[in-house]
Design a protein around this motif. Structure first.
Motif, mmCIF file in Angstrom:
data_model
loop_
_atom_site.group_PDB
_atom_site.id
_atom_site.type_symbol
_atom_site.label_atom_id
_atom_site.label_comp_id
_atom_site.label_asym_id
_atom_site.label_seq_id
_atom_site.Cartn_x
_atom_site.Cartn_y
_atom_site.Cartn_z
ATOM 1 N N LEU A 71 0.829 -1.208 0.000
ATOM 2 C CA LEU A 71 0.000 0.000 0.000
ATOM 3 C C LEU A 71 0.865 1.260 0.000
ATOM 4 C CD1 LEU A 71 -2.882 -0.972 2.474
ATOM 5 C CD2 LEU A 71 -3.071 -0.609 0.006
ATOM 6 N N PRO A 89 -5.788 3.099 -4.125
ATOM 7 C CA PRO A 89 -5.777 3.595 -2.742
ATOM 8 C C PRO A 89 -5.370 5.059 -2.673
ATOM 9 C CG PRO A 89 -4.732 1.433 -2.863
ATOM 10 C CD PRO A 89 -4.961 1.874 -4.279
ATOM 11 N N LYS A 92 -3.998 5.233 3.621
ATOM 12 C CA LYS A 92 -4.163 4.039 4.453
ATOM 13 C C LYS A 92 -5.017 4.346 5.682
ATOM 14 C CE LYS A 92 0.104 2.855 5.228
ATOM 15 N NZ LYS A 92 1.230 2.023 5.715
ATOM 16 N N ASP A 179 -5.630 -3.579 -4.826
ATOM 17 C CA ASP A 179 -4.660 -3.867 -3.772
ATOM 18 C C ASP A 179 -4.021 -5.242 -3.914
ATOM 19 O OD1 ASP A 179 -7.327 -4.675 -3.202
ATOM 20 O OD2 ASP A 179 -6.805 -5.064 -1.125
#
Length: 399
Positions: A71, A89, A92, A179
């Motif tokens: 990530l 993304p 986080k 992801d």
């Protein structure tokens, strides 16, 4: 911004920003859930969703650490962050102790999964009533361009499930579940062991230890070609065939047929397409035929022979241009094959299946022994290789 997650297993979750401001997420914010976790709508911004991993997904500390590092690498990849075709993304999310629990991303609305278009003309028109095969081909080009964007950004897709690729009525695509992608950075490659067996390269199916190594461009090209073929063929898989092969092999799953190299495309195969699928195949251009045959047959055991995404895209672009010259190429369910050779050598089958057309040439001489008509499979599941139902086998040339 840094968010903290207090409860990831329950439907309810408490989210904190870096200043300690709390945000409650409840059942009314929950959009979907699955094996990996749950997706919430962000209450103050409906264009953002939050994916929170389940406790089961986070039970392996090694995998959690690998996910955390991947990530971070994804957030450093500015080319993908700015790509509007990727549900990438954005930041986080953490629990109270600062352990990664998920991430936020843009919400995908107004798109249909590729797999919803599989199953023939009726399925396509159910989602997009005005679409022709040209719309499908334009979607394929958008799909290939996005995969090429990822290739240039040193990112490799691992899970080629057609549900992870979506399209809207304007042929704009969106890739979700990003992801699971591999991120290749200078000196380090963030790996993923995710894969989708029905669309995986044969070498991966033969040797699962390859999942612990970086994916290759050749493996990605094979899987991308499978998805492109499925779109153009309204769901038919390039390794699905009708009836039995000449060696007595019965119809298997796409995964089994990939392993066995049972591809019905092109000349000289020991298995055949059914009539319905053959009609769609026959109206492609020779250049597109060559691209798929080269990838799925020549490239089955020799990855170096698989065509590049640029070559495949150019072949699809030519196919679109040819649609203006031959309107039958626009059809999602052509009523006849293009092959003049097939029409001339099977005139009675042509009449039985499609009705008489003067351009087919003279009918057979009266009194000649009739050949049984070639039945067209109407069982889509069987036709696409997902069942074992018996249906007629098309015995004409496939190319």
């Amino acid at each position: 911004m840094k968010w903290n997650f207090e409860a990831v297993d329950d439907v309810n979750a408490t989210v904190y920003d870096e200043k300690g401001n709390a945000l409650q997420l409840g059942e009314e914010n929950s959009l979907s859930h699955g094996g990996q976790g749950r997706v919430y709508e962000f209450p103050d911004n409906h264009d953002i969703v939050i994916k929170v991993y389940s406790a089961e997904s986070l039970s392996d500390e090694r995998k959690v650490n690998a996910l955390d590092v991947r990530l971070d690498a994804m957030l450093r990849n500015t080319a993908c962050l700015r790509n509007p075709s990727l549900a990438w993304p954005l930041l986080k999310c953490y629990d109270k102790s600062g352990r990664t629990q998920g991430y936020a991303m843009a919400r995908v609305q107004g798109y249909v999964p590729f797999k919803a278009l599989f199953g023939g003309k009726a399925r396509v028109l159910q989602k997009f009533p005005n679409w022709t095969r040209k719309d499908i081909a334009e979607t394929v080009r958008s799909f290939l361009h996005t995969v090429m964007d990822l290739e240039r950004a040193h990112v490799v897709i691992c899970d080629w499930n057609a549900d992870n690729f979506m399209v809207n009525e304007n042929h704009e695509v969106m890739f979700i579940d990003t992801d699971s992608y591999e991120i290749h950075e200078p000196g380090i490659r963030h790996l993923s062991e995710m894969y989708f067996a029905e669309n995986a390269a044969p070498e991966i199916l033969r040797d699962k230890s390859l999942l612990k190594r970086p994916r290759t461009i050749a493996q990605a090209r094979f899987s991308a070609a499978v998805v492109a073929y499925q779109l153009l063929m309204c769901g038919a898989h390039p390794y699905s065939f009708a009836g039995e092969a000449r060696d007595g092999t019965c119809v298997g799953s796409p995964e089994q047929n990939i392993l066995a190299g049972k591809c019905p495309l092109g000349r000289g195969t020991d298995c055949q397409l059914n009539a319905m699928t053959y009609n769609l195949w026959s109206w492609m251009t020779g250049r597109l035929h060559n691209a798929f045959v080269t990838t799925f047959r020549d490239g089955h055991g020799n990855p170096c022979k698989r065509v590049s995404l640029e070559e495949l895209d150019a072949a699809v672009a030519q196919f679109i241009r040819e649609m203006g010259r031959e309107p039958m190429r626009l059809e999602l369910a052509p009523t006849m094959p293009k092959s003049d050779e097939w029409k001339q050598t099977h005139p009675r089958q042509v009449v039985a299946n499609y009705g008489y057309r003067p351009e087919y040439g003279p009918l057979p001489v009266r009194g000649a022994r009739p050949r049984p008509p070639c039945p067209i499979a109407m069982n889509y599941g069987a036709a696409y290789g997902y069942g074992r139902a018996q249906y007629g086998q098309f015995r004409g040339n496939n190319y």
